[in-house]
Design an enzyme around this catalytic site. Sequence first.
Site, PDB file in Angstrom:
ATOM      1  N   GLU A 171      -8.852  -4.419  -3.739  1.00 29.63           N
ATOM      2  CA  GLU A 171      -9.509  -3.167  -3.356  1.00 29.63           C
ATOM      3  C   GLU A 171      -8.611  -1.955  -3.609  1.00 29.63           C
ATOM      4  O   GLU A 171      -9.037  -0.815  -3.471  1.00 29.63           O
ATOM      5  CB  GLU A 171      -9.973  -3.220  -1.899  1.00 29.63           C
ATOM      6  CG  GLU A 171      -8.890  -3.444  -0.841  1.00 29.63           C
ATOM      7  CD  GLU A 171      -8.542  -4.916  -0.602  1.00 29.63           C
ATOM      8  OE1 GLU A 171      -8.402  -5.675  -1.588  1.00 29.63           O
ATOM      9  OE2 GLU A 171      -8.393  -5.298   0.575  1.00 29.63           O
ATOM     10  N   ARG A 172      -7.327  -2.215  -4.007  1.00 27.65           N
ATOM     11  CA  ARG A 172      -6.423  -1.084  -4.282  1.00 27.65           C
ATOM     12  C   ARG A 172      -6.703  -0.457  -5.646  1.00 27.65           C
ATOM     13  O   ARG A 172      -6.522   0.729  -5.844  1.00 27.65           O
ATOM     14  CB  ARG A 172      -4.972  -1.561  -4.296  1.00 27.65           C
ATOM     15  CG  ARG A 172      -4.579  -2.385  -3.138  1.00 27.65           C
ATOM     16  CD  ARG A 172      -3.738  -1.591  -2.159  1.00 27.65           C
ATOM     17  NE  ARG A 172      -3.565  -2.357  -0.949  1.00 27.65           N
ATOM     18  CZ  ARG A 172      -4.354  -2.250   0.122  1.00 27.65           C
ATOM     19  NH1 ARG A 172      -5.328  -1.368   0.161  1.00 27.65           N
ATOM     20  NH2 ARG A 172      -4.148  -3.006   1.184  1.00 27.65           N
TER      21      ARG A 172
ATOM     22  N   CYS B  65       5.214 -10.559  -9.801  1.00 22.36           N
ATOM     23  CA  CYS B  65       5.558 -11.851  -9.196  1.00 22.36           C
ATOM     24  C   CYS B  65       6.642 -12.545  -9.997  1.00 22.36           C
ATOM     25  O   CYS B  65       7.244 -13.499  -9.535  1.00 22.36           O
ATOM     26  CB  CYS B  65       4.328 -12.737  -9.114  1.00 22.36           C
ATOM     27  SG  CYS B  65       3.743 -13.236 -10.719  1.00 22.36           S
TER      28      CYS B  65
HETATM   29  P1  NAD Z   1      -2.620  -9.844  -1.178  1.00 22.23           P
HETATM   30  O1  NAD Z   1      -2.391 -11.253  -0.778  1.00 22.23           O
HETATM   31  O2  NAD Z   1      -2.487  -8.785  -0.154  1.00 22.23           O
HETATM   32  O3  NAD Z   1      -4.095  -9.677  -1.792  1.00 22.23           O
HETATM   33  C1  NAD Z   1      -4.584 -10.524  -2.800  1.00 22.23           C
HETATM   34  C2  NAD Z   1      -6.098 -10.623  -2.668  1.00 22.23           C
HETATM   35  O4  NAD Z   1      -6.411 -11.219  -1.401  1.00 22.23           O
HETATM   36  C3  NAD Z   1      -6.818  -9.287  -2.716  1.00 22.23           C
HETATM   37  O5  NAD Z   1      -7.975  -9.422  -3.483  1.00 22.23           O
HETATM   38  C4  NAD Z   1      -7.124  -9.001  -1.257  1.00 22.23           C
HETATM   39  O6  NAD Z   1      -8.312  -8.264  -1.088  1.00 22.23           O
HETATM   40  C5  NAD Z   1      -7.299 -10.386  -0.659  1.00 22.23           C
HETATM   41  N1  NAD Z   1      -6.898 -10.442   0.760  1.00 22.23           N
HETATM   42  C6  NAD Z   1      -5.926  -9.709   1.363  1.00 22.23           C
HETATM   43  N2  NAD Z   1      -5.852 -10.026   2.661  1.00 22.23           N
HETATM   44  C7  NAD Z   1      -6.781 -10.976   2.891  1.00 22.23           C
HETATM   45  C8  NAD Z   1      -7.177 -11.705   4.063  1.00 22.23           C
HETATM   46  N3  NAD Z   1      -6.600 -11.525   5.237  1.00 22.23           N
HETATM   47  N4  NAD Z   1      -8.166 -12.607   3.934  1.00 22.23           N
HETATM   48  C9  NAD Z   1      -8.764 -12.817   2.746  1.00 22.23           C
HETATM   49  N5  NAD Z   1      -8.436 -12.147   1.619  1.00 22.23           N
HETATM   50  C10 NAD Z   1      -7.444 -11.236   1.685  1.00 22.23           C
HETATM   51  O7  NAD Z   1      -1.646  -9.577  -2.421  1.00 22.23           O
HETATM   52  P2  NAD Z   1      -1.385  -8.209  -3.188  1.00 22.23           P
HETATM   53  O8  NAD Z   1      -0.567  -7.321  -2.315  1.00 22.23           O
HETATM   54  O9  NAD Z   1      -2.624  -7.680  -3.785  1.00 22.23           O
HETATM   55  O10 NAD Z   1      -0.493  -8.727  -4.409  1.00 22.23           O
HETATM   56  C11 NAD Z   1       0.893  -8.911  -4.335  1.00 22.23           C
HETATM   57  C12 NAD Z   1       1.258 -10.357  -4.089  1.00 22.23           C
HETATM   58  O11 NAD Z   1       0.712 -11.174  -5.122  1.00 22.23           O
HETATM   59  C13 NAD Z   1       2.753 -10.617  -4.137  1.00 22.23           C
HETATM   60  O12 NAD Z   1       3.090 -11.523  -3.122  1.00 22.23           O
HETATM   61  C14 NAD Z   1       2.966 -11.263  -5.505  1.00 22.23           C
HETATM   62  O13 NAD Z   1       4.103 -12.084  -5.609  1.00 22.23           O
HETATM   63  C15 NAD Z   1       1.720 -12.048  -5.634  1.00 22.23           C
HETATM   64  N6  NAD Z   1       1.430 -12.379  -7.026  1.00 22.23           N
HETATM   65  C16 NAD Z   1       1.604 -13.677  -7.410  1.00 22.23           C
HETATM   66  C17 NAD Z   1       1.370 -14.028  -8.717  1.00 22.23           C
HETATM   67  C18 NAD Z   1       1.532 -15.455  -9.158  1.00 22.23           C
HETATM   68  O14 NAD Z   1       1.046 -15.804 -10.225  1.00 22.23           O
HETATM   69  N7  NAD Z   1       2.186 -16.291  -8.366  1.00 22.23           N
HETATM   70  C19 NAD Z   1       0.955 -13.071  -9.643  1.00 22.23           C
HETATM   71  C20 NAD Z   1       0.782 -11.755  -9.204  1.00 22.23           C
HETATM   72  C21 NAD Z   1       1.019 -11.424  -7.890  1.00 22.23           C
END
Ligand code: NAD
Length: 499
Positions: free
Chosen positions: A176-177, A281
Site C-alpha cells: 500500500e506504500r 533484502c
Molecule cells: P511488510 O512485511 O511490512 O509488508 C509486505 C506485505 O505484507 C505488504 O503487501 C503489506 O501490505 C502486507 N502486510 C503488512 N502487515 C501485514 C499484516 N499484519 N497482516 C497481513 N499482511 C500484512 O514488508 P515491507 O516493509 O513492505 O518490505 C520490506 C521487507 O521485505 C524487509 O524485511 C525485506 O527484507 C523483505 N524483503 C524480502 C525479500 C526476499 O526475497 N526475501 C525481497 C524483498 C523484500
Amino acid sequence: MQELTHYINGAHVKGTSGRFADVFNPATGEVQARAPLASTAEMDDAIAKAAAAQPAWAATNPQKRGRVLMEMVRLINRDMDKLAEALSREHGKTLPDAKGDVQRGLEVVEFCIGAPHLLKGDYTDGAGPGIDMYSMRQALGVVAGITPFNFPAMIPMWKFAPAIACGNAFILKPSERDPSVPLMLAELMTEAGLPDGILQVVNGDKEAVDAILDNDTIQAVGFVGSTPIAQYIYSRSTANGKRCQCFGGAKNHMIIMPDADMDQAADALVGAGFGAAGERCMAISVAVPVGEETADKLIEKLVPRIEKLKVGPYTAGNDVDYGPVVTAAAKANIERLVQTGVDQGAELVVDGRNFNLQGYEDGFFVGPHLFDRVTTDMDIYKTEIFGPVLSQVRAETYEEALGYAMDHEYGNGTAIFTRDGDTARDFASRINIGMVGVNVPIPVPLAYHTFGGWKKSGFGDLNQHGPDAFRFYTRTKTVTARWPSGLKEGGEFHFKQMD
Ligand code: NAD
C-alpha cells in the site's frame, strides 16, 4: 489529491470500503495520493471474477499465453521511463535504480515466454503391455501474491508472470506504500492481450490479506516481505490447505579475507550497503573482515567512500547515490536502532545522524552510517535495519567469520571476497544461506535460476522464478492409459504388475 484504484476485470475500479492509505512522496514528505484498502467483500468479489475467467485462460494453449508475455516485454520497454518515474516518485529510489527494478522483473517475463517448453510433461511409452503413462502440469486455478514496498515492479512480475504463464488467474495485493506501478503493469497486461479477470490488482492492508488467506478459491499464496508477516501468512495459508511460499527479511554478511582486493571490496560494500538506502533484502548490512589488519584497512577505504555519497531526491540527477527511505516511520526506526548501536558500545565511525538536505527538510532522508566493533549481542547486529547503516564485525579467523554468517537467524544472501579459490569453494559449500556471491556483493540469481533464502528468510520448499516457479504454480497429474489390445483381456481384480 489523486485517488488510486483497484484493477478488476481489465478496468480501474474505485474502492468502496471507505478506508484509504496515504501514499507519500518520500523525497518531500507530502502525501501525493491515497490508495483504497479493500474490504473482505471487495477481495472476495475480485477472486470470484478471477475464478470465472480462469478456465478459458487455462484452456488457451501455452504458446498463445507466451505470446501475451512477449507483447508485455515490448510494452514495458516502450514505457520504461514512465514506469521508472512513477516508481521513484512513490518509493524514493533513484531513476537508474528504478529502471533496474523494472528490468529485473522484465527478465522474468521474458523467461516465462518459454512456458510451452517449461510446461512439457513426461511420457513413458510402454510402461506395461499396451500401457503408456504420462504426467502433465496443470494450472492450480486462482492464486495470489502479496508483495513488499521495496521492489514494486520486480516482485509483482516475479509472481504474476509465471503464475499467468501456467494458466492461472492471479490476485496481486501490492504494498500500500507504492501501488501505482503494479496498477500500471496490470494495464499493460491488458494491452498485451491478457483476457479480463486473469490479473486482478486489489489494494489493501491486513484485511485484504486475510481475505486472501481465508478464501477457499485461492489455491496458492506467494509472499515477500518481513519475516514476522511471512511466518504469519505461511501458517495461516497452509492451515487453510493452500500451497504457500513466503520470503522474509535478511541480514546479509560479506566476509573479506586478507587476500581480497581491498578497493574492490570497499567499492562493493558501499554499493551493496547503501544502494537504495539499504532497503534491499539482498543489501549487505554486515561486513566481516578477517584479521585486525584487514579490518583497519577496510575502515580506511570505506570512510572516504561513504563520506562522498550523494544523497538526494530522484529528480536531482543520475549521480545521486541513494534517495530517501520509504516513510517517516521507517526513518524513525532506523534512527532508533542507530541510537541503540551507540548506547550498546559500537563505534560510530561515520555518523549520518542529523543529516539535512536543504529544500527537502520534510523528506525521509537518512544519512549514511558506518559502525565498527559491532558484536553479536547488539540490536544493530541482530535486527534487520533496512536503512543506510553498515556494521563491521571483526573476526580473527575465517572459521569465526563463517560462524557469524551461519549462526545468524536470517539466511537470504551472503558474499565472500577473496583471491583464494579453495576458501571461496569451502565457503560456498558450507554456508547455510540461499544465495552466495564470490567477489559479487549482491548475488541475485538471474531469471532462469531461482531466488530464495534459507532459515528465517524463506518459508516453503520452492524458490521464486526460474523452473521452481513453474513447479509452484502447477500441480502434476499422472495418467496411466491402456488401449484396446489390453482391454480384450477382460476384468482385472488385482493391481496390474508392469511386467
Ligand atoms: P511488510 O512485511 O511490512 O509488508 C509486505 C506485505 O505484507 C505488504 O503487501 C503489506 O501490505 C502486507 N502486510 C503488512 N502487515 C501485514 C499484516 N499484519 N497482516 C497481513 N499482511 C500484512 O514488508 P515491507 O516493509 O513492505 O518490505 C520490506 C521487507 O521485505 C524487509 O524485511 C525485506 O527484507 C523483505 N524483503 C524480502 C525479500 C526476499 O526475497 N526475501 C525481497 C524483498 C523484500
